[in-house]
Motif scaffolding. Structure first.
Motif, mmCIF file in Angstrom:
data_model
loop_
_atom_site.group_PDB
_atom_site.id
_atom_site.type_symbol
_atom_site.label_atom_id
_atom_site.label_comp_id
_atom_site.label_asym_id
_atom_site.label_seq_id
_atom_site.Cartn_x
_atom_site.Cartn_y
_atom_site.Cartn_z
ATOM 1 N N GLU A 1 0.822 -1.219 0.000
ATOM 2 C CA GLU A 1 0.000 0.000 0.000
ATOM 3 C C GLU A 1 0.853 1.265 0.000
ATOM 4 O OE1 GLU A 1 -2.357 0.677 3.512
ATOM 5 O OE2 GLU A 1 -0.947 -0.384 4.788
ATOM 6 N N HIS A 2 2.082 1.159 0.476
ATOM 7 C CA HIS A 2 2.954 2.344 0.539
ATOM 8 C C HIS A 2 3.814 2.506 -0.714
ATOM 9 C CE1 HIS A 2 1.772 2.331 4.716
ATOM 10 N NE2 HIS A 2 2.337 1.168 4.902
ATOM 11 N N GLN A 3 3.739 1.547 -1.632
ATOM 12 C CA GLN A 3 4.614 1.586 -2.799
ATOM 13 C C GLN A 3 4.072 2.481 -3.912
ATOM 14 O OE1 GLN A 3 7.517 0.152 -2.284
ATOM 15 N NE2 GLN A 3 6.617 -0.459 -0.338
ATOM 16 N N ASP B 1 -3.536 5.767 8.913
ATOM 17 C CA ASP B 1 -2.633 4.965 9.749
ATOM 18 C C ASP B 1 -1.417 4.506 8.940
ATOM 19 O OD1 ASP B 1 -3.959 3.274 8.109
ATOM 20 O OD2 ASP B 1 -4.690 1.919 9.667
ATOM 21 N N CYS B 2 -1.001 5.354 8.022
ATOM 22 C CA CYS B 2 0.099 5.013 7.107
ATOM 23 C C CYS B 2 1.432 4.871 7.841
ATOM 24 C CB CYS B 2 0.210 6.075 6.017
ATOM 25 S SG CYS B 2 1.712 5.971 5.035
ATOM 26 N N GLY B 3 1.886 5.931 8.473
ATOM 27 C CA GLY B 3 3.127 5.893 9.223
ATOM 28 C C GLY B 3 4.382 5.857 8.368
ATOM 29 N N ARG B 4 4.236 5.908 7.038
ATOM 30 C CA ARG B 4 5.406 5.874 6.153
ATOM 31 C C ARG B 4 5.592 7.191 5.403
ATOM 32 N NH1 ARG B 4 6.875 0.589 4.655
ATOM 33 N NH2 ARG B 4 6.262 -0.806 6.350
ATOM 34 N N GLY B 5 4.716 8.132 5.676
ATOM 35 C CA GLY B 5 4.857 9.432 5.039
ATOM 36 C C GLY B 5 4.348 9.524 3.621
ATOM 37 N N CYS B 6 3.503 8.583 3.192
ATOM 38 C CA CYS B 6 2.898 8.682 1.864
ATOM 39 C C CYS B 6 2.023 9.935 1.798
ATOM 40 C CB CYS B 6 2.000 7.489 1.559
ATOM 41 S SG CYS B 6 2.816 5.896 1.586
ATOM 42 N N GLN B 7 2.059 10.617 0.667
ATOM 43 C CA GLN B 7 1.159 11.760 0.493
ATOM 44 C C GLN B 7 -0.282 11.299 0.409
ATOM 45 O OE1 GLN B 7 2.338 15.210 -2.004
ATOM 46 N NE2 GLN B 7 3.751 13.734 -2.884
ATOM 47 N N SER B 8 -0.438 10.090 -0.158
ATOM 48 C CA SER B 8 -1.777 9.566 -0.362
ATOM 49 C C SER B 8 -1.680 8.069 -0.615
ATOM 50 C CB SER B 8 -2.399 10.256 -1.585
ATOM 51 O OG SER B 8 -3.676 9.720 -1.857
ATOM 52 N N HIS B 9 -2.805 7.379 -0.432
ATOM 53 C CA HIS B 9 -2.859 5.980 -0.848
ATOM 54 C C HIS B 9 -3.747 5.821 -2.081
ATOM 55 C CE1 HIS B 9 -1.350 3.835 3.061
ATOM 56 N NE2 HIS B 9 -0.439 4.599 2.492
ATOM 57 N N LEU B 10 -4.106 6.956 -2.689
ATOM 58 C CA LEU B 10 -4.909 6.958 -3.922
ATOM 59 C C LEU B 10 -4.177 7.752 -4.999
ATOM 60 C CD1 LEU B 10 -7.744 6.389 -5.324
ATOM 61 C CD2 LEU B 10 -8.324 8.716 -4.601
HETATM 62 ZN ZN LIG Z 1 1.599 4.768 3.172
#
Ligand SMILES: [Zn+2]
Length: 146
Positions: free
Chosen positions: A87-89, A109-118
């Protein structure tokens, strides 16, 4: 079906411009095209994917507001057993458009610093671009299995 934890990517299609009310996040305009949404499920991918295809009663996650919307089609789901990190890729892929960024979408609840998951698809991208260990679930398959 065995309960397998893992990650998944939903392929969504929007046919015409639409403005979707995404809960407290507010209105979110989407242009026609294909979109990818990344998620993970600790208690079984199959159960979660079914929810995305057929809709739970509750609008709980951001993505629920899209999958429930009549102008958004859930085309298929790319499932990655034992690879919840998929999901973070999405945020790192070149083939996804950065013209429209849905900041904060689905990454509570990402915790990886993604700007978005979409993300909106710009170039060509397929399930195998993330991992070779995957299977694809489509609407039709879900119906025939039930
Ligand atoms: Zn993420």
């Amino acid at each position: 079906m065995k309960k397998v934890a893992g990650g998944y990517i939903l392929v969504l299609e929007v046919d015409s411009p639409v403005n979707i009310q995404v809960g407290k996040r507010g209105e979110m305009p989407m242009n026609p095209g294909r979109y990818l949404y990344g998620g993970s499920a600790k208690c079984g991918i199959a159960h979660r994917i079914n929810r995305h295809f057929f809709g739970g009663e509750n609008l709980h996650w951001h993505i629920d507001y899209l999958t429930h919307h009549p102008q958004v089609d859930v085309v298929e789901a790319w499932c990655y057993p034992d690879y919840p990190e998929v999901e973070h890729q999405l945020a790192a892929k070149d083939d996804l458009s950065d013209d429209e960024i849905f900041r904060g979408f689905g990454n509570g609840d990402c915790g990886r610093g993604c700007q978005s998951h979409l993300w909106k698809i710009k170039g060509k991208i397929s399930a195998a671009d993330f991992s070779e260990d995957y299977y694809i679930v489509t609407h039709a398959q879900q119906y025939s299995n039930s």
